[in-house]
Design a protein around this motif. Structure first.
Motif, PDB file in Angstrom:
ATOM      1  N   ASP A 176       0.695  -0.980  -0.081  1.00 14.60           N
ATOM      2  CA  ASP A 176      -0.067  -0.129   0.008  1.00 14.60           C
ATOM      3  C   ASP A 176       0.976   1.230   0.020  1.00 14.60           C
ATOM      4  O   ASP A 176       0.548   2.190  -0.695  1.00 14.60           O
ATOM      5  N   LYS A 177       1.821   1.349   0.864  1.00 11.82           N
ATOM      6  CA  LYS A 177       2.824   2.538   0.754  1.00 11.82           C
ATOM      7  C   LYS A 177       3.565   2.735  -0.505  1.00 11.82           C
ATOM      8  O   LYS A 177       3.818   3.948  -0.799  1.00 11.82           O
ATOM      9  N   TYR A 178       3.453   1.763  -1.162  1.00 17.89           N
ATOM     10  CA  TYR A 178       4.114   2.308  -2.553  1.00 17.89           C
ATOM     11  C   TYR A 178       3.197   2.728  -3.660  1.00 17.89           C
ATOM     12  O   TYR A 178       3.759   3.138  -4.762  1.00 17.89           O
ATOM     13  N   TRP A 179       2.077   2.469  -3.534  1.00 16.26           N
ATOM     14  CA  TRP A 179       1.008   2.691  -4.550  1.00 16.26           C
ATOM     15  C   TRP A 179       0.372   4.053  -4.571  1.00 16.26           C
ATOM     16  O   TRP A 179      -0.342   4.318  -3.482  1.00 16.26           O
ATOM     17  N   ASP A 180       0.233   4.714  -5.659  1.00 13.87           N
ATOM     18  CA  ASP A 180      -0.382   5.905  -5.868  1.00 13.87           C
ATOM     19  C   ASP A 180      -1.883   5.465  -6.066  1.00 13.87           C
ATOM     20  O   ASP A 180      -2.250   4.502  -6.896  1.00 13.87           O
ATOM     21  N   ASN A 181      -3.013   5.864  -5.374  1.00 13.66           N
ATOM     22  CA  ASN A 181      -4.265   5.379  -5.615  1.00 13.66           C
ATOM     23  C   ASN A 181      -4.872   5.565  -6.913  1.00 13.66           C
ATOM     24  O   ASN A 181      -5.503   4.822  -7.518  1.00 13.66           O
ATOM     25  N   LYS A 182      -4.645   6.563  -7.725  1.00 14.30           N
ATOM     26  CA  LYS A 182      -4.815   6.983  -8.925  1.00 14.30           C
ATOM     27  C   LYS A 182      -4.099   5.974  -9.990  1.00 14.30           C
ATOM     28  O   LYS A 182      -4.778   5.397 -10.723  1.00 14.30           O
ATOM     29  N   ASP A 183      -2.888   5.457  -9.609  1.00 10.52           N
ATOM     30  CA  ASP A 183      -2.153   4.492 -10.479  1.00 10.52           C
ATOM     31  C   ASP A 183      -2.956   3.112 -10.320  1.00 10.52           C
ATOM     32  O   ASP A 183      -3.208   2.375 -11.117  1.00 10.52           O
ATOM     33  N   TYR A 184      -3.185   2.991  -9.093  1.00  8.87           N
ATOM     34  CA  TYR A 184      -3.997   1.660  -8.509  1.00  8.87           C
ATOM     35  C   TYR A 184      -5.156   1.344  -9.462  1.00  8.87           C
ATOM     36  O   TYR A 184      -5.459   0.223  -9.664  1.00  8.87           O
ATOM     37  N   ASP A 185      -6.026   2.599  -9.550  1.00  6.54           N
ATOM     38  CA  ASP A 185      -7.439   2.533  -9.990  1.00  6.54           C
ATOM     39  C   ASP A 185      -7.274   2.192 -11.599  1.00  6.54           C
ATOM     40  O   ASP A 185      -8.403   1.980 -12.173  1.00  6.54           O
ATOM     41  N   ASP A 186      -6.008   2.098 -12.084  1.00  8.56           N
ATOM     42  CA  ASP A 186      -6.065   1.927 -13.583  1.00  8.56           C
ATOM     43  C   ASP A 186      -6.352   0.372 -13.868  1.00  8.56           C
ATOM     44  O   ASP A 186      -6.367  -0.175 -14.991  1.00  8.56           O
ATOM     45  N   TYR A 187      -6.171  -0.484 -12.538  1.00  7.29           N
ATOM     46  CA  TYR A 187      -6.275  -1.854 -12.836  1.00  7.29           C
ATOM     47  C   TYR A 187      -7.812  -1.988 -13.052  1.00  7.29           C
ATOM     48  O   TYR A 187      -8.793  -1.305 -12.323  1.00  7.29           O
ATOM     49  N   VAL A 188      -8.187  -3.110 -13.862  1.00  4.59           N
ATOM     50  CA  VAL A 188      -9.559  -3.502 -13.929  1.00  4.59           C
ATOM     51  C   VAL A 188      -9.880  -4.125 -12.663  1.00  4.59           C
ATOM     52  O   VAL A 188      -9.281  -4.766 -11.984  1.00  4.59           O
ATOM     53  N   GLN A 189     -11.054  -4.399 -12.291  1.00  6.43           N
ATOM     54  CA  GLN A 189     -11.568  -4.656 -11.057  1.00  6.43           C
ATOM     55  C   GLN A 189     -11.244  -6.082 -10.740  1.00  6.43           C
ATOM     56  O   GLN A 189     -10.837  -6.565  -9.556  1.00  6.43           O
ATOM     57  N   SER A 190     -11.075  -7.102 -11.601  1.00  6.12           N
ATOM     58  CA  SER A 190     -10.928  -8.536 -11.246  1.00  6.12           C
ATOM     59  C   SER A 190      -9.325  -8.622 -10.876  1.00  6.12           C
ATOM     60  O   SER A 190      -8.967  -9.410 -10.036  1.00  6.12           O
ATOM     61  N   SER A 191      -8.548  -7.669 -11.551  1.00  3.38           N
ATOM     62  CA  SER A 191      -7.333  -7.530 -11.180  1.00  3.38           C
ATOM     63  C   SER A 191      -7.036  -7.169  -9.806  1.00  3.38           C
ATOM     64  O   SER A 191      -6.140  -7.411  -9.143  1.00  3.38           O
ATOM     65  N   LYS A 192      -7.832  -6.338  -9.410  1.00  2.00           N
ATOM     66  CA  LYS A 192      -7.834  -5.632  -7.873  1.00  2.00           C
ATOM     67  C   LYS A 192      -8.012  -6.522  -6.951  1.00  2.00           C
ATOM     68  O   LYS A 192      -7.369  -6.845  -6.020  1.00  2.00           O
ATOM     69  N   ASP A 193      -9.130  -7.564  -7.439  1.00  2.00           N
ATOM     70  CA  ASP A 193      -9.603  -8.606  -6.637  1.00  2.00           C
ATOM     71  C   ASP A 193      -8.861  -9.814  -6.172  1.00  2.00           C
ATOM     72  O   ASP A 193      -8.456 -10.167  -5.279  1.00  2.00           O
TER      73      ASP A 193
END
Length: 449
Positions: free
Chosen positions: A131-148
């Protein structure tokens, strides 16, 4: 001239005084300056000497050729500042060796992990939260299944390498000889399971003694029944789901009443018939059966297109959507990459992860091997996804269904795969389903909140 006695007595005293003064001087201003010069010289020397690179070990199941491409085209800048050792583990051995290494305290700093197992590794404390490495805007570039498939209990534990989308591959020459011409190219036109079975029968060829020389299909998969790895479970889940059957309840708490339901047992019987009743699918292990023309149809990841074209140029193959039943799900899966919770160089390890899964690296990586991107930006910018067959794989992702996201999956999957194996070899479907449901429920209870 003679020196008086008094002067003789003063002379030693003067010499002592001089020596004391000289000694004091040596420890005064002059030596401090000398020390400063020496320190500056050492600092300059340290600046000019190259700093030692942090050392990292990265485990993957990719081939040597593919790994060399990734290292040269994606990790080139990273390896200038990190001493990166990439260890290649054969796919069939990978999961077992990784778990042994982790349990023995010898985990690699960075390692690929099957998306469906990520929650289990996170639950066991093997993965470092990112979590500390990830910018939320960048993380939101992933599709939902990849987030899951990269999160557990609200924390990010891995980065998605790619998504998976399985399709039905067929041998064009075999289809032509069998007179099969109604080949769908859109999900809406997909074959029914009855059409799929009928085609498999037509494609099966026997010699004069009755021995099968060409099998029609591996029913809903790409591996023969002796394989009880995740490769087998992956497509077997889809087979049950697309027939309208279930393996677990919606809350992932029990298999009883679902895996051993009448509907599921009916599907298991249909699966067995390919091997036992119709004998149109191989029970024996056939290495590269589709690639060598011994099997006419398999269901496999769209990334196989890259392998077939590059390694089997004489293979004339086509792609069509998955057979449809009561449902028409596409697959969701693919692998992630994570960092060991025990690594001594987490920041350096993140540079490796980010180089492969950041926007630029991910675009290169997925295009390099015909993988389905996990990032929205890559899905939108990849022009190849607008052309068949990748366009079909992308369409199938619109209704993708992921395998159960639970830390119990690592125990659940082998039970499920062994049940499918026993069904193919002639075991009683209902008895095997009842036994598997009991064993899966025992596994689920271990991880119950």
């Amino acid at each position: 001239m003679q020196i008086s006695n008094k002067r003789r007595m003063l002379w030693p005293l003067l010499m002592v005084t001089f020596l004391v003064w000289a000694t004091a001087g040596c420890s005064g201003d002059k030596p401090e300056s000398a020390k400063a010069v020496n320190n500056e010289s050492k600092q300059e020397a340290n600046k000019s000497a190259p700093a030692a690179k942090p050392k990292l070990v990265y485990w993957t199941s990719r081939s040597q050729t593919d790994t060399d491409r990734v290292k040269a085209e994606i990790l080139a800048d990273v390896t200038k500042e990190i001493d990166l050792e990439i260890v290649l583990i054969p796919g069939a051995e990978y999961e077992n060796k990784l778990r042994i290494a982790i349990s023995g305290g010898n985990a690699p700093d960075v390692f690929d992990v099957d998306g469906v197992y990520t929650s289990n590794y996170a639950y066991g404390g093997a993965l470092l939260p990112l979590d500390k490495y990830w910018d939320n805007k960048d993380y939101d570039d992933y599709v939902q299944s990849s987030k899951d498939k990269t999160t557990y209990n609200g924390k990010k534990y891995a980065a998605s390498l790619y998504e998976s989308s399985v399709v039905l591959y067929y041998n064009k020459d075999h289809f032509e000889k069998a007179g099969i011409t109604n080949v769908p190219t859109k999900v809406s036109d997909a074959w029914t399971f009855e059409q799929y079975l009928d085609a498999a029968k037509k494609l099966t060829i026997r010699d004069t003694s009755g021995k099968v020389t060409q099998y029609g299909a591996i029913p809903y998969g790409w591996t023969t029944p002796d394989d009880t790895s995740e490769s087998a479970s992956f497509t077997h889940f889809l087979n049950l789901w697309n027939h309208g059957a279930e393996v677990l309840d919606p809350k992932l708490m029990t298999a009883k009443g679902y895996l051993n339901s009448d509907k599921t047992v009916q599907v298991l019987q249909e699966y067995q018939d390919y091997f036992q009743k119709y004998k149109i699918s191989p029970l024996e292990k056939i290495v590269q059966g589709f690639e060598t023309g011994k099997i006419s149809m398999i269901i496999a990841n769209i990334s196989n297109t890259y392998t077939y074209k590059s390694k089997f140029p004489d293979l004339k193959f086509g792609v069509m959507p998955l057979p449809r039943g009561d449902k028409n799900y596409g697959s969701s899966g693919g692998w992630n990459i994570g960092i060991s919770a025990k690594t001594k160089n987490p920041d350096a390890a993140w540079k490796v992860v980010n180089a492969i899964t950041g926007k630029d690296g991910h675009k290169k990586f997925t295009e390099m091997f015909n993988y389905m991107p996990s990032r929205k930006s890559a899905l939108d910018s990849n022009t190849a996804l607008k052309e068949f067959p990748l366009s079909l794989a992308k369409e199938l992702m619109n209704n993708a269904r992921a395998r159960p996201v639970t830390p119990a999956y690592a125990e659940l999957s082998p039970i499920f795969a062994e049940m499918m194996n026993a069904v193919a070899y002639g075991g009683n479907p209902r008895e095997l389903a009842n036994k598997a449901a009991d064993n899966i429920d025992k596994a689920l209870k271990k991880y119950a909140p």
